[in-house]
Scaffold this motif. Structure first.
Motif, PDB file in Angstrom:
ATOM      1  N   ASP A  45      -2.492  -7.662  20.047  1.00 13.79           N
ATOM      2  CA  ASP A  45      -1.860  -7.379  18.852  1.00 13.79           C
ATOM      3  C   ASP A  45      -2.802  -6.699  17.805  1.00 13.79           C
ATOM      4  O   ASP A  45      -2.020  -5.721  17.085  1.00 13.79           O
ATOM      5  CB  ASP A  45      -1.872  -8.783  18.175  1.00 13.79           C
ATOM      6  N   ILE A  46      -3.883  -6.886  17.698  1.00 16.43           N
ATOM      7  CA  ILE A  46      -4.579  -6.101  16.528  1.00 16.43           C
ATOM      8  C   ILE A  46      -4.760  -4.660  17.004  1.00 16.43           C
ATOM      9  O   ILE A  46      -4.805  -3.851  16.076  1.00 16.43           O
ATOM     10  CB  ILE A  46      -6.111  -6.708  16.359  1.00 16.43           C
TER      11      ILE A  46
ATOM     12  N   LYS B 254      -0.943   2.372  12.970  1.00 10.93           N
ATOM     13  CA  LYS B 254      -1.436   2.868  11.745  1.00 10.93           C
ATOM     14  C   LYS B 254      -2.124   4.318  11.752  1.00 10.93           C
ATOM     15  O   LYS B 254      -2.066   4.781  10.554  1.00 10.93           O
ATOM     16  CB  LYS B 254      -2.011   1.799  10.898  1.00 10.93           C
TER      17      LYS B 254
ATOM     18  N   HIS C 146      -5.930  -1.538   2.472  1.00 12.53           N
ATOM     19  CA  HIS C 146      -4.787  -2.242   1.635  1.00 12.53           C
ATOM     20  C   HIS C 146      -4.941  -3.368   1.067  1.00 12.53           C
ATOM     21  O   HIS C 146      -4.591  -3.636  -0.230  1.00 12.53           O
ATOM     22  CB  HIS C 146      -3.610  -2.602   3.053  1.00 12.53           C
TER      23      HIS C 146
ATOM     24  N   GLU D 119       1.221  -4.774  28.416  1.00 11.21           N
ATOM     25  CA  GLU D 119       1.017  -5.794  27.383  1.00 11.21           C
ATOM     26  C   GLU D 119      -0.272  -5.022  26.678  1.00 11.21           C
ATOM     27  O   GLU D 119      -1.158  -4.684  27.219  1.00 11.21           O
ATOM     28  CB  GLU D 119       0.346  -7.039  27.986  1.00 11.21           C
ATOM     29  N   ILE D 120      -0.077  -5.184  25.261  1.00 10.75           N
ATOM     30  CA  ILE D 120      -1.330  -4.502  24.302  1.00 10.75           C
ATOM     31  C   ILE D 120      -1.601  -5.563  23.387  1.00 10.75           C
ATOM     32  O   ILE D 120      -0.744  -6.239  22.701  1.00 10.75           O
ATOM     33  CB  ILE D 120      -0.660  -3.019  23.744  1.00 10.75           C
TER      34      ILE D 120
ATOM     35  N   ASP E 162      14.157  -4.158   8.687  1.00  8.32           N
ATOM     36  CA  ASP E 162      13.457  -2.845   8.682  1.00  8.32           C
ATOM     37  C   ASP E 162      12.023  -2.959   8.106  1.00  8.32           C
ATOM     38  O   ASP E 162      11.016  -2.123   8.285  1.00  8.32           O
ATOM     39  CB  ASP E 162      14.172  -1.804   7.444  1.00  8.32           C
TER      40      ASP E 162
ATOM     41  N   ASN F 283      -1.571  -2.784  16.351  1.00  9.12           N
ATOM     42  CA  ASN F 283      -1.246  -2.667  15.028  1.00  9.12           C
ATOM     43  C   ASN F 283      -2.195  -1.456  14.446  1.00  9.12           C
ATOM     44  O   ASN F 283      -1.637  -0.520  13.915  1.00  9.12           O
ATOM     45  CB  ASN F 283      -1.596  -3.910  14.228  1.00  9.12           C
ATOM     46  N   ASN F 284      -3.292  -1.722  14.655  1.00  9.34           N
ATOM     47  CA  ASN F 284      -4.195  -0.333  14.371  1.00  9.34           C
ATOM     48  C   ASN F 284      -4.079   0.852  14.871  1.00  9.34           C
ATOM     49  O   ASN F 284      -4.068   1.775  14.084  1.00  9.34           O
ATOM     50  CB  ASN F 284      -5.754  -0.668  14.854  1.00  9.34           C
TER      51      ASN F 284
ATOM     52  N   LEU G  18       0.756  -6.006   5.038  1.00 13.83           N
ATOM     53  CA  LEU G  18       2.258  -6.214   5.581  1.00 13.83           C
ATOM     54  C   LEU G  18       2.159  -6.699   6.966  1.00 13.83           C
ATOM     55  O   LEU G  18       1.282  -6.351   7.742  1.00 13.83           O
ATOM     56  CB  LEU G  18       2.532  -4.494   5.841  1.00 13.83           C
TER      57      LEU G  18
ATOM     58  N   GLN H  33       1.498   3.613   4.569  1.00 12.42           N
ATOM     59  CA  GLN H  33       1.530   2.343   3.990  1.00 12.42           C
ATOM     60  C   GLN H  33       1.133   1.707   2.990  1.00 12.42           C
ATOM     61  O   GLN H  33       1.699   0.759   2.515  1.00 12.42           O
ATOM     62  CB  GLN H  33       1.266   1.364   5.599  1.00 12.42           C
TER      63      GLN H  33
ATOM     64  N   GLU I 103       8.515  -1.858  16.771  1.00 16.28           N
ATOM     65  CA  GLU I 103       8.772  -2.527  15.391  1.00 16.28           C
ATOM     66  C   GLU I 103       9.423  -1.296  14.405  1.00 16.28           C
ATOM     67  O   GLU I 103       8.860  -0.462  14.190  1.00 16.28           O
ATOM     68  CB  GLU I 103       7.424  -2.992  14.747  1.00 16.28           C
ATOM     69  N   PRO I 104      10.270  -1.826  13.785  1.00 19.14           N
ATOM     70  CA  PRO I 104      11.170  -0.616  12.832  1.00 19.14           C
ATOM     71  C   PRO I 104      10.477  -0.129  11.777  1.00 19.14           C
ATOM     72  O   PRO I 104      10.565   1.012  11.575  1.00 19.14           O
ATOM     73  CB  PRO I 104      12.360  -1.655  12.381  1.00 19.14           C
ATOM     74  N   PHE I 105       9.719  -1.008  11.234  1.00 15.67           N
ATOM     75  CA  PHE I 105       8.940  -0.221  10.131  1.00 15.67           C
ATOM     76  C   PHE I 105       7.880   0.670  10.671  1.00 15.67           C
ATOM     77  O   PHE I 105       7.761   1.826  10.139  1.00 15.67           O
ATOM     78  CB  PHE I 105       8.447  -1.346   9.376  1.00 15.67           C
TER      79      PHE I 105
END
Ligand code: SF4
Lengths: 194, 472
Positions: free
Chosen positions: A105-106, A113, B158, A102-103, B23, A109-110, B166, A172, A159-161
């Motif tokens: 969320d924030i 990126k 952003h 488990e990781i 996507d 995400n960071n 996003l 991004q 996550e695909p993106f």
């Protein structure tokens, strides 16, 4: 961001659960105005003795952990604050991937990126990784698999993106700026309604 | 007829600029970004490097809070920054705000304060809006029915450049708190109890909506305390549907609409509630009557129990390590543990009612001999109001230090910190190892419990002091 497609390295293990961002980088080091050079203080209060020398009790100070680019961590890694200094510090310290069951969320995400692979694996695979410190793994971002010696490859979700951005090195902010027309339209629609 | 929607869905739907696909995440419009000195410098650098502007300076508001001193300036105007780096970081924010045209509440502002305290005070925190900040406790603003969450510095950039973020749509978790909180038990006890129940990752990937009779009965400040700590359960955000309590609190604040525009706004805000029949991804029920004064005993906020309940035995080596760090003994309650430092403040409990609650216990009493107590108001406005009521005199007479507004010992970046091994009873939100100084041991508690512990010199039940008063 530089593309990240494959990482091959031995693993180092930090089995503690709930390793929070204050442990990854204590708040008093957040007065920096750049993102460079934070590796020196990564895990600072865990890693050094009070005289500033390396604490042998810290698992990543072990000789066999040196140079490992893949960190296997206990459940709920990266909980706590939103400080992006945490992935910056890990990357500068030489960590390129963190695997856990488990990781937060924030943090995840960071991390993504910044090209730090934050990967969630299943409980059984997590157990295996914790029990096999120092194994050589190969992480394939495109195929979303981790190959390991003497056992089946581990599949992971991405996550695909985020995957696309890692593989292509996509910026991004550039992606968002590309949608400036849609943003302008949205703003005029909302402001007219108001 | 439209399908019933949750409060979260309603806010999300009105802010989607580009819908999410398999996507790509959604592009979500952000109504307000709050900025502070610690998580913004690298974001402004990116704008500068790419020749970009802040898209909507009017939707951006900055303050100084995390790394600034809480001691007054010297006679020559020099402020006692902890380090030259802290001073340089503040100067950098001032320069960035000037260059990019962002409103900054700096030293000269009568509105300066902790970012999550001043947003509501100014009335920029409004129901139905989206709010972000490079700070995980942005969830605080959810108390007003705003979708508010913490982001990293890259995302701060952003939003500065595009006013958008996003985002994948998170899941929803309803926490129903039924019944009534017992006397002497408050919002901090409730949220520690909730996190103790669902765990520090109990909300991961979710936006929590708090609802039920006990939530509706809370004041706005108490609701902020609850939503503030949503992140400690791993949630992306916390939400409470706006109601008459919300509107009454907001009316007349500097940045809310006035006159006819106010009536229109309130009429719209009344729609911001979960429709009957709407589905959450998960639901949890808590009975408010079960909540007692609650404290933490370990090194994360999920290790929380009633202060008179025995500390549970460790289940594994990791929990044992936490107990060892805290020097907590399984089988014994936290009540009675000797205390070195007491901190009342932070975006969790640094508002006027929190200070009143602490002062109420301290009035006519003294902080125990070996205890150091710091009281740090959440904002200049809180400081003014507290001083107008004479609360600072109560704290000083009791032997506590009365400081200038800031984050202070919540994050211990500014020099306000505990020494290794010291036990701190703190009204803040995180009890991680070293959060309040290397080796410092943090016990999270309500302002009343913190004040009672300061007086007793050991972790103490505030209800004893409140009862004494009633008897007197
Ligand atoms: S008071 Fe603490 S939690 Fe709140 S914004 Fe400041 S550092 Fe963060």
């Amino acid at each position: 961001m530089k593309p990240v497609t494959r990482i091959q390295s031995r693993t180092a293990v930090l089995a503690d659960e709930n390793i929070d961002t204050d442990r990854i980088i204590p708040a008093r080091f957040l007065t920096t105005t750049t993102r460079e050079g934070l590796g020196r203080v990564c895990f600072n209060d865990w890693r050094y003795r009070s005289d500033g020398s390396d604490d042998p009790a810290f698992p990543l100070n072990a000789p066999e952990a040196r140079g490992c680019e893949i960190l296997v961590a206990g459940r709920n890694f990266g909980c706590g604050s939103s400080r992006e200094h945490a992935p910056w510090a890990l990357l500068d310290y030489g960590v390129r991937a963190v695997l856990s069951s488990e990781i937060a969320d924030i943090f995840r995400n960071n991390a993504l990126k910044n090209g730090l692979l934050a990967i969630v694996v299943g409980a059984a695979e997590h157990r295996w990784l914790l029990d096999h410190p120092g194994v050589e793994l190969a992480i394939d971002v495109c195929g979303q698999t981790i190959t390991r010696p003497g056992a089946d490859p581990i599949h992971f979700e991405l996550e695909p993106f985020a995957r696309h951005c890692l593989l292509e090195g996509v910026d991004q902010l550039g992606f968002l700026l590309h949608h400036t027309d849609a943003i302008r339209e949205f703003e005029s629609r909302v402001e007219e309604a108001a | 007829m439209n399908a019933p929607r949750t409060l979260f869905d309603k806010i999300w739907d009105t802010h989607v600029v580009v819908a999410e696909t398999a996507d790509t995440p959604a592009i979500l419009y952000i109504d307000l970004q709050l900025v502070h000195e610690v998580t913004s410098p690298q974001a402004f650098d990116v704008l500068r490097a790419q020749g970009l502007k802040v898209r909507r300076p009017g939707r951006t508001l900055a303050t100084l809070d995390h790394s600034i001193p809480t001691m007054p300036a010297a006679a020559d105007g020099e402020r006692p920054y902890a380090t030259p780096a802290a001073k340089a970081q503040v100067a950098q924010l001032e320069a960035n705000c000037r260059e990019f045209g962002v409103e900054l509440h700096s030293w000269d502002s009568a509105e300066r304060g902790i970012v999550h305290v001043i947003g509501p005070e100014l009335g920029v925190t409004q129901p139905g809006t989206t709010i972000v900040c490079g700070d995980s406790h942005t969830s605080t603003h959810g108390a007003f029915g705003a979708l508010a969450f913490g982001i990293g510095t890259t995302e701060v950039g952003h939003v500065l450049a595009t006013q958008c973020l996003l985002q994948r749509k998170p899941k929803t978790l309803a926490i129903h708190v039924d019944g009534e909180l017992p006397a002497g038990v408050g919002a901090k006890d409730l949220i520690l109890h909730v996190i103790g129940r669902i765990g520090v990752n109990g909300g991961t990937g979710h936006v929590i909506e708090y609802r039920g009779a006990a939530i509706e009965a809370l004041s706005m400040e108490a609701r902020m305390t609850v939503c503030n700590m949503s992140i400690e359960a791993g949630a992306r955000a916390g939400l409470i549907a706006p109601d008459d309590t919300t509107f009454a609190w907001l009316q007349g604040r500097p940045r809310v609409p006035r006159g006819a525009a106010w009536d229109v706004a309130v009429a719209n805000w009344r729609e911001l509630k979960t429709d009957a029949g709407a589905r959450y991804d998960r639901e949890v029920h808590i009975d408010a009557r079960d909540v007692k004064p609650t404290v933490t005993y370990g090194t994360h906020p999920g290790m929380a129990i009633a202060l008179d309940a025995p500390v549970p035995a460790a289940h594994d080596a990791i929990e044992q390590r936490a107990l060892d760090y805290m020097q907590a003994a399984a089988g014994k309650p936290m009540q009675g543990t000797p205390v070195d430092v007491v901190f009342v403040g932070s975006c969790t409990n640094g508002r006027l009612p929190d200070l009143r609650e602490a002062a109420h216990v301290l009035r006519g009493r003294r902080v125990a001999k070996n205890v150091r107590m710091l009281v740090v108001p959440g904002s200049e406005a809180v400081r003014r109001d507290a001083e107008a009521e004479g609360l600072h005199e109560v704290f000083r007479a009791a032997g506590a230090e009365w400081r200038m507004p800031g984050c202070s010992m919540c994050i211990a970046m500014n020099g306000d910190m505990a020494q290794p091994g010291q036990l701190v009873v703190s009204t803040s939100n995180r009890n991680f190892e070293g959060r309040q100084g290397k080796g410092a041991r943090t016990v999270l508690a309500s302002p009343a419990t913190a004040a009672a512990s300061a007086v007793a010199g050991v972790i103490a039940d505030p209800r004893v002091y409140l009862a004494e008063e009633q008897a007197a």
